[in-house]
Design an enzyme around this catalytic site. Structure first.
Site, PDB file in Angstrom:
ATOM      1  N   ALA A 179      -1.247  92.142  52.742  1.00 48.47           N
ATOM      2  CA  ALA A 179       0.070  91.285  53.505  1.00 48.47           C
ATOM      3  C   ALA A 179      -0.832  90.275  53.772  1.00 48.47           C
ATOM      4  O   ALA A 179      -1.925  90.248  54.097  1.00 48.47           O
ATOM      5  CB  ALA A 179       0.143  92.703  54.870  1.00 48.47           C
ATOM      6  N   ASP A 204      12.754  91.029  52.687  1.00 49.61           N
ATOM      7  CA  ASP A 204      12.634  90.179  53.623  1.00 49.61           C
ATOM      8  C   ASP A 204      11.443  90.379  53.710  1.00 49.61           C
ATOM      9  O   ASP A 204      10.753  89.178  54.577  1.00 49.61           O
ATOM     10  CB  ASP A 204      13.829  91.177  54.818  1.00 49.61           C
ATOM     11  CG  ASP A 204      15.020  91.399  54.611  1.00 49.61           C
ATOM     12  OD1 ASP A 204      15.775  90.065  53.084  1.00 49.61           O
ATOM     13  OD2 ASP A 204      15.965  91.867  55.223  1.00 49.61           O
ATOM     14  N   GLY A 205      10.417  91.097  54.077  1.00 48.74           N
ATOM     15  CA  GLY A 205       9.469  90.694  54.828  1.00 48.74           C
ATOM     16  C   GLY A 205       8.702  89.666  54.056  1.00 48.74           C
ATOM     17  O   GLY A 205       7.726  89.091  54.615  1.00 48.74           O
ATOM     18  N   GLY A 246      12.608  95.000  47.910  1.00 53.46           N
ATOM     19  CA  GLY A 246      12.644  95.552  48.909  1.00 53.46           C
ATOM     20  C   GLY A 246      13.264  96.293  49.688  1.00 53.46           C
ATOM     21  O   GLY A 246      14.013  97.291  48.698  1.00 53.46           O
ATOM     22  N   ARG A 311       6.752 104.470  56.122  1.00 51.57           N
ATOM     23  CA  ARG A 311       6.219 103.298  55.297  1.00 51.57           C
ATOM     24  C   ARG A 311       7.071 103.962  53.908  1.00 51.57           C
ATOM     25  O   ARG A 311       7.300 103.909  52.428  1.00 51.57           O
ATOM     26  CB  ARG A 311       5.513 102.237  55.575  1.00 51.57           C
ATOM     27  CG  ARG A 311       5.843 101.281  56.506  1.00 51.57           C
ATOM     28  CD  ARG A 311       5.317  99.693  55.103  1.00 51.57           C
ATOM     29  NE  ARG A 311       5.641  98.886  55.711  1.00 51.57           N
ATOM     30  CZ  ARG A 311       6.805  97.850  55.231  1.00 51.57           C
ATOM     31  NH1 ARG A 311       7.074  98.225  53.504  1.00 51.57           N
ATOM     32  NH2 ARG A 311       7.483  97.506  54.755  1.00 51.57           N
ATOM     33  N   ASP A 512      13.469  89.734  61.155  1.00 52.87           N
ATOM     34  CA  ASP A 512      13.893  89.710  60.413  1.00 52.87           C
ATOM     35  C   ASP A 512      12.936  90.960  59.711  1.00 52.87           C
ATOM     36  O   ASP A 512      12.130  91.155  57.968  1.00 52.87           O
ATOM     37  CB  ASP A 512      13.367  88.361  58.960  1.00 52.87           C
ATOM     38  CG  ASP A 512      13.786  87.587  59.565  1.00 52.87           C
ATOM     39  OD1 ASP A 512      15.254  87.622  60.274  1.00 52.87           O
ATOM     40  OD2 ASP A 512      13.902  86.139  58.851  1.00 52.87           O
ATOM     41  N   GLY A 513      12.250  91.784  60.328  1.00 47.86           N
ATOM     42  CA  GLY A 513      11.858  93.253  59.377  1.00 47.86           C
ATOM     43  C   GLY A 513      10.460  93.516  59.971  1.00 47.86           C
ATOM     44  O   GLY A 513       9.537  94.221  59.405  1.00 47.86           O
ATOM     45  N   GLU A 514       9.483  92.569  61.170  1.00 43.50           N
ATOM     46  CA  GLU A 514       9.094  92.459  60.685  1.00 43.50           C
ATOM     47  C   GLU A 514       8.704  92.643  63.161  1.00 43.50           C
ATOM     48  O   GLU A 514       9.473  92.242  63.098  1.00 43.50           O
ATOM     49  CB  GLU A 514       7.427  91.032  60.835  1.00 43.50           C
ATOM     50  CG  GLU A 514       8.043  90.754  59.708  1.00 43.50           C
ATOM     51  CD  GLU A 514       6.951  91.584  58.461  1.00 43.50           C
ATOM     52  OE1 GLU A 514       6.050  92.203  58.668  1.00 43.50           O
ATOM     53  OE2 GLU A 514       7.263  92.183  57.097  1.00 43.50           O
TER      54      GLU A 514
HETATM   55  C1  LIG Z   1      26.392 105.746  61.355  1.00 48.60           C
HETATM   56  C2  LIG Z   1      26.670 104.733  60.537  1.00 48.60           C
HETATM   57  C3  LIG Z   1      25.873 103.916  61.365  1.00 48.60           C
HETATM   58  C4  LIG Z   1      25.329 102.031  60.396  1.00 48.60           C
HETATM   59  C5  LIG Z   1      24.660 101.075  61.283  1.00 48.60           C
HETATM   60  C6  LIG Z   1      25.284 100.072  60.260  1.00 48.60           C
HETATM   61  C7  LIG Z   1      24.193  98.729  61.134  1.00 48.60           C
HETATM   62  C8  LIG Z   1      23.271  98.269  60.125  1.00 48.60           C
HETATM   63  C9  LIG Z   1      22.647  96.519  60.251  1.00 48.60           C
HETATM   64  C10 LIG Z   1      21.481  96.439  59.241  1.00 48.60           C
HETATM   65  C11 LIG Z   1      21.292  94.983  60.046  1.00 48.60           C
HETATM   66  C12 LIG Z   1      20.202  94.582  59.451  1.00 48.60           C
HETATM   67  C13 LIG Z   1      19.448  93.308  58.813  1.00 48.60           C
HETATM   68  C14 LIG Z   1      18.209  93.040  58.460  1.00 48.60           C
HETATM   69  C15 LIG Z   1      17.125  93.542  58.650  1.00 48.60           C
HETATM   70  C16 LIG Z   1      16.450  93.006  57.844  1.00 48.60           C
HETATM   71  O1  LIG Z   1      15.225  92.831  57.712  1.00 48.60           O
HETATM   72  C17 LIG Z   1      14.757  94.409  57.883  1.00 48.60           C
HETATM   73  C18 LIG Z   1      13.902  94.271  57.204  1.00 48.60           C
HETATM   74  O2  LIG Z   1      13.971  94.892  56.049  1.00 48.60           O
HETATM   75  P1  LIG Z   1      13.277  94.983  54.297  1.00 48.60           P
HETATM   76  O3  LIG Z   1      11.850  93.663  54.729  1.00 48.60           O
HETATM   77  O4  LIG Z   1      14.036  94.652  53.241  1.00 48.60           O
HETATM   78  O5  LIG Z   1      12.801  96.296  54.871  1.00 48.60           O
HETATM   79  N1  LIG Z   1      15.578  95.605  58.275  1.00 48.60           N
HETATM   80  C19 LIG Z   1      15.956  96.844  59.016  1.00 48.60           C
HETATM   81  O6  LIG Z   1      15.687  96.250  59.999  1.00 48.60           O
HETATM   82  C20 LIG Z   1      16.739  97.559  58.957  1.00 48.60           C
HETATM   83  C21 LIG Z   1      17.741  98.234  59.756  1.00 48.60           C
HETATM   84  C22 LIG Z   1      18.718  99.457  59.701  1.00 48.60           C
HETATM   85  C23 LIG Z   1      19.052  99.488  60.808  1.00 48.60           C
HETATM   86  C24 LIG Z   1      19.787 101.107  60.425  1.00 48.60           C
HETATM   87  N1  LIG Z   2      -0.257  93.731  48.436  1.00 53.17           N
HETATM   88  C1  LIG Z   2       0.583  94.085  48.752  1.00 53.17           C
HETATM   89  N2  LIG Z   2      -0.274  94.712  50.495  1.00 53.17           N
HETATM   90  C2  LIG Z   2       0.353  95.031  50.904  1.00 53.17           C
HETATM   91  N3  LIG Z   2       1.656  94.904  51.868  1.00 53.17           N
HETATM   92  C3  LIG Z   2       1.657  93.919  51.577  1.00 53.17           C
HETATM   93  C4  LIG Z   2       1.044  93.329  50.335  1.00 53.17           C
HETATM   94  N4  LIG Z   2       1.887  92.229  50.103  1.00 53.17           N
HETATM   95  C5  LIG Z   2       2.942  91.547  50.686  1.00 53.17           C
HETATM   96  N5  LIG Z   2       2.798  92.509  51.786  1.00 53.17           N
HETATM   97  C6  LIG Z   2       3.847  93.402  52.952  1.00 53.17           C
HETATM   98  O1  LIG Z   2       4.493  93.757  53.288  1.00 53.17           O
HETATM   99  C7  LIG Z   2       5.540  94.029  53.825  1.00 53.17           C
HETATM  100  C8  LIG Z   2       6.966  94.736  53.549  1.00 53.17           C
HETATM  101  O2  LIG Z   2       7.246  94.243  52.510  1.00 53.17           O
HETATM  102  P1  LIG Z   2       8.562  93.796  51.645  1.00 53.17           P
HETATM  103  O3  LIG Z   2       8.346  93.467  50.564  1.00 53.17           O
HETATM  104  O4  LIG Z   2       9.606  93.279  52.654  1.00 53.17           O
HETATM  105  O5  LIG Z   2       9.317  95.443  51.747  1.00 53.17           O
HETATM  106  P2  LIG Z   2      10.220  96.132  52.798  1.00 53.17           P
HETATM  107  O6  LIG Z   2      11.629  95.460  52.218  1.00 53.17           O
HETATM  108  O7  LIG Z   2       9.810  97.151  52.015  1.00 53.17           O
HETATM  109  O8  LIG Z   2       9.710  96.133  53.795  1.00 53.17           O
HETATM  110  C9  LIG Z   2       5.577  92.903  54.012  1.00 53.17           C
HETATM  111  O9  LIG Z   2       5.240  92.420  55.337  1.00 53.17           O
HETATM  112  C10 LIG Z   2       4.597  92.026  53.701  1.00 53.17           C
HETATM  113  O10 LIG Z   2       3.660  90.778  54.312  1.00 53.17           O
END
Ligand SMILES: CCCCCCCCCCCCC/C=C/[C@@H](O)[C@H](COP(=O)(O)O)NC(=O)CCCCC
Ligand SMILES: Nc1ncnc2c1ncn2[C@@H]1O[C@H](COP(=O)(O)OP(=O)(O)O)[C@@H](O)[C@H]1O
Ligand SMILES: [Ca+2]
Length: 552
Positions: A179, A204-205, A246, A311, A512-514
Site C-alpha cells: 500500500a 477508488d483507493g 476495484g 477485505r 474516497d474509501g480510505e
Molecule cells: C437498501 C439499499 C441501500 C442502497 C444504498 C445505496 C447508497 C450507496 C452509496 C454509495 C456511494 C459510494 C461512493 C464511493 C465510495 C468509494 O470511494 C468507496 C471505496 O471504493 P473502492 O476503493 O473501489 O472500494 N466505497 C465505499 O465507501 C462503499 C460504500 C458502500 C455503501 C453501501
Molecule cells: N500491492 C499492494 N498490496 C497491498 N495493498 C495495496 C497494494 N497496492 C495498493 N494497495 C492498497 O489497496 C487498497 C485498496 O485498493 P483499491 O484498488 O482501491 O481496491 P478496492 O476497491 O478493493 O478497495 C488501497 O488503499 C491501496 O493503497
C-alpha cells in the site's frame, strides 16, 4: 477513381467485404457509403452508410498478406484473382459505442484498386491522427494486484495492454508491492517529464494513491505548501486514466458512465480530458488527505471502517457492513459550518445532470479559476463576512460531501445526482437523526427515481468549504481551534458536554474509501485541480448521431 473535391482530403471507390463503397475522408470524418445500383433513397437502411469521427479512430494499418485471411476472404480473392500487389488493403480500428456507455474497438478493412492508393489512404489517416495532439504516447501505469477481486494484473494484460500496443502507446508498468507504493513513487522517484499521463489499474483507493502522489509532487515543484488550507493549489499537468479493477470504482463510473476496462482504455487512447474538483481535508493546519468523490461521516464512515476488517470478502464486504451499520443505527452529535457557493450556476436539487461538455462546469470553472475564488477565505470571514458562514448542529446519522455525483453500480444516479465533476463545489448532505424506517427510505431512494433529498430530515447545500466538529470533551485536541469564529459556532455545543466517560459515539470519515481517523476536519474544494482521460458521461442521444450521422 480517386477524387479530391472541396473539404474532402480523399474520396475513393473502395470495397468492403467484396462490396463497392464510396469512401471519403475529411479532417473530422471517415465515411463509407455503399454504392447502390441506382440512386434510390433507402430510409430504412442505415447500414448503407457508416461514419466515424477521426478523433475516434484508434489506428490504421496496412494489411499484410498473412493477416488478410483474418478479415475477409474477399480481399485475398481480389488480390489472387487479379495478380495485384499484396499491400492494397488497409484496416481502420475505431471506437464503436455499445449499450450503457460502453465502448468497443471495431474494425473495417478497405480494399483498394492499387497499392499506391492504399498507401495514400494509410498515410493520410495517420497524418490526421498525428495532428490531433491530445493523444498520449508514453504512459506510466500502476497496477494494484490486490484490489477488488484481485484481477487488476490480468485485466491490464488481457484487455488493456493489447489496445495500447495497437494504438502505438508505449508504457512503463509498475505492479505495486505494498500500500502507498504508487503514491511514494510518484512523490519522489517517477520521472514524470517522460510521460503523457498516468494510468491507475485498481479501485477508488488506488486512484486516491495516484492523486496524492501527483498533487504532492506538483505542489513541491511549484513551492506551494500543501499543509496550509488557505493556499491555492497548483493544478496537476498530467492526465490520469482509470482502468476499473476495484470494489466500487465510483470515480470511473461517474466520469465514464461504465466500469469497463476496454471503455476506459479507449478513452485514454483517444486522449479525452475531463477536469475534476479535488477537496483538501485539513486538521489544525495539517493536510490529512485529498478527496474527489465521497467524504462521509457517520453511516458511510462506519461502513468503511467495518468493511476494512472484512477485505477477505472482496466487494461483498460493503453489503455486509452496510446492512450491519444500518441495523446498528448509530447517531452522532456535532456541528457543521459551511460556506454556500455563491455566483454559480446550478443547485443540488436540479433535474439536469453533469454530462459531457457540461455548461455548468464550464461556467463555474471560469468563475473560480479565471476571476479568482469568489468565496470568502477563513481570514476574510473573521474581518467582514460572518454571515457568509452557515451552520447546522445537532444529531446526525450521516454527513456526506459529494464532490461529484458518486454514481456507481450500487446507485447509478449517485449520492448527489446533480453534483458536478468540475464546478468547484461539493454537495454537503446532512441526514439528521431519524427512525430506522425513515433512514431506509432515504437509502432506498438512491436506487430509484425518487428524490433522496425530499425528506424532512435530509438537507443538502452546495458549498465551497465546510468544517465539521464532533461533540466531545473540551480536552480533546479536536477542540483546540484557534479561530474565534469557530469557537462561536462550536463553543456552546462543546461546553454542553463536560469531560466525562459517557461520551456519545464517534465515527470516522470515509475519504474516497480510505478511513480518516480525525473527526474534526476543515474541507476546501479546489476547482479543476486534476484531469482525467475521460469526457464525463455522454448523453445517450449523442451516441447515435456521432456514430452514424449518415443514418439520419
Ligand atoms: C437498501 C439499499 C441501500 C442502497 C444504498 C445505496 C447508497 C450507496 C452509496 C454509495 C456511494 C459510494 C461512493 C464511493 C465510495 C468509494 O470511494 C468507496 C471505496 O471504493 P473502492 O476503493 O473501489 O472500494 N466505497 C465505499 O465507501 C462503499 C460504500 C458502500 C455503501 C453501501
Ligand atoms: N500491492 C499492494 N498490496 C497491498 N495493498 C495495496 C497494494 N497496492 C495498493 N494497495 C492498497 O489497496 C487498497 C485498496 O485498493 P483499491 O484498488 O482501491 O481496491 P478496492 O476497491 O478493493 O478497495 C488501497 O488503499 C491501496 O493503497
Ligand atoms: Ca464538484
Amino acid at each position: 477513381m480517386e477524387k479530391r473535391p472541396g473539404r474532402l482530403l480523399l474520396l475513393s471507390d473502395l470495397s468492403v467485404r467484396n462490396t463497392a463503397y464510396e469512401v471519403s475522408l475529411s479532417r473530422s470524418l471517415l465515411t463509407w457509403k455503399k454504392r447502390l445500383p441506382s440512386p434510390v433513397y433507402h430510409p430504412f437502411k442505415p447500414s448503407m452508410c457508416r461514419s466515424v469521427t477521426v478523433s475516434e479512430i484508434i489506428c490504421v494499418r496496412e494489411e499484410e498478406e498473412e493477416n488478410s485471411s483474418r478479415d475477409e476472404g474477399s480481399w485475398r480473392k481480389i488480390r489472387e484473382g487479379h495478380g495485384r500487389d499484396c499491400r492494397q488493403a488497409f484496416t481502420v480500428s475505431y471506437v464503436e459505442r455499445g449499450r450503457n456507455h460502453r465502448w468497443r474497438c471495431a474494425e473495417v478493412t478497405f480494399v483498394c484498386p492499387d497499392a499506391v492508393l492504399c498507401q495514400r489512404w494509410v498515410q493520410c489517416i495517420r497524418e490526421q491522427l498525428a495532428a490531433l495532439g491530445c493523444r498520449p504516447k508514453h504512459l506510466l501505469v500502476y497496477i494494484n494486484p490486490v484490489g477488488g477481486k484481485k484481477r487488476g494484473k490480468r485485466i491490464y494484460e488481457q484487455k488493456v495492454a493489447p489496445l495500447f500496443a495497437r494504438a502505438g502507446i508505449t508504457t512503463h508498468v509498475i505492479v505495486t508491492e505494498y500500500a502507498n507504493h504508487a503514491r511514494d513513487h510518484l512523490r519522489t522517484d517517477a520521472e514524470l517529464k517522460q510521460f503523457d499521463g498516468v494510468v491507475c489499474v485498481g479501485g477508488d483507493g488506488m486512484f486516491s494513491e495516484i492523486i496524492h502522489g501527483l498533487i504532492w509532487r506538483t505542489q513541491m515543484d511549484s513551492a506551494v505548501n500543501p499543509n496550509s488550507p488557505e493556499e491555492a493549489l497548483q493544478a496537476c499537468p498530467l492526465r490520469i486514466g482509470i482502468i476499473p479493477a476495484g470494489s466500487t470504482d465510483c470515480i470511473c463510473f461517474a466520469t465514464v458512465g461504465a466500469n469497463d476496462p476496454v471503455t476506459s482504455a479507449l478513452h485514454i487512447i483517444v486522449g479525452d480530458s475531463q477536469p475534476m474538483d479535488v477537496c483538501s481535508v485539513h486538521h489544525n493546519n495539517t493536510l490529512l488527505r485529498y478527496s474527489v468523490s465521497l467524504l462521509g461521516y457517520g453511516f458511510f464512515g462506519d461502513v468503511l471502517s467495518d468493511s476494512e476488517r472484512k477485505r477477505w470478502m472482496g466487494p461483498a464486504r460493503y453489503d455486509f457492513s452496510g446492512l450491519k451499520m444500518f441495523l446498528t443505527h448509530h447517531y452522532y452529535e456535532g456541528a457543521v459550518a459551511y460556506l454556500p457557493a455563491k455566483g454559480i450556476m446550478g443547485t443540488p436539487r436540479d433535474k439536469t445532470r453533469c454530462r459531457t461538455g457540461c455548461v455548468v462546469c464550464e461556467h463555474n470553472g471560469k468563475v473560480f479559476t479565471e476571476k479568482g475564488e469568489k468565496y470568502k477565505s477563513a481570514e476574510s470571514f473573521d474581518a467582514e463576512g460572518e454571515e457568509e458562514w452557515q451552520s447546522v448542529r445537532g444529531k446526525f446519522l450521516a454527513i456526506n460531501a459529494a464532490s461529484m455525483s458518486c454514481a456507481c453500480p450500487r446507485t447509478p444516479k449517485g449520492l448527489s445526482p446533480a453534483a458536478h465533476l468540475a464546478d468547484g463545489t461539493t454537495d454537503l448532505i446532512v441526514v439528521r437523526k431519524c427512525s430506522r424506517f425513515n433512514f431506509l427510505r432515504h437509502l432506498i431512494r438512491h436506487t430509484s427515481k425518487d428524490d433522496q433529498f425530499d425528506l424532512g430530515f435530509v438537507e443538502v447545500h452546495r458549498v465551497n468549504r465546510f468544517r465539521f466538529l464532533p461533540r466531545q470533551c473540551q480536552s480533546d485536541s479536536d477542540l483546540n481551534l484557534r479561530d474565534a469564529h469557530k469557537r462561536q459556532i462550536f463553543g456552546p455545543l462543546c461546553r454542553d458536554h463536560p469531560a466525562c466517560s459517557c461520551g456519545p459515539h464517534y465515527s470516522s470519515w470515509n475519504c474516497d474509501g480510505e478511513v480518516l481517523k480525525h473527526a474534526a476536519i476543515d474541507v476546501r474544494v479546489h476547482c479543476q485541480l486534476i484531469k482525467l482521460f475521460a469526457r464525463g458521461i455522454e448523453e445517450t442521444t449523442v451516441f447515435e448521431e456521432v456514430t452514424n450521422p449518415c443514418a439520419i
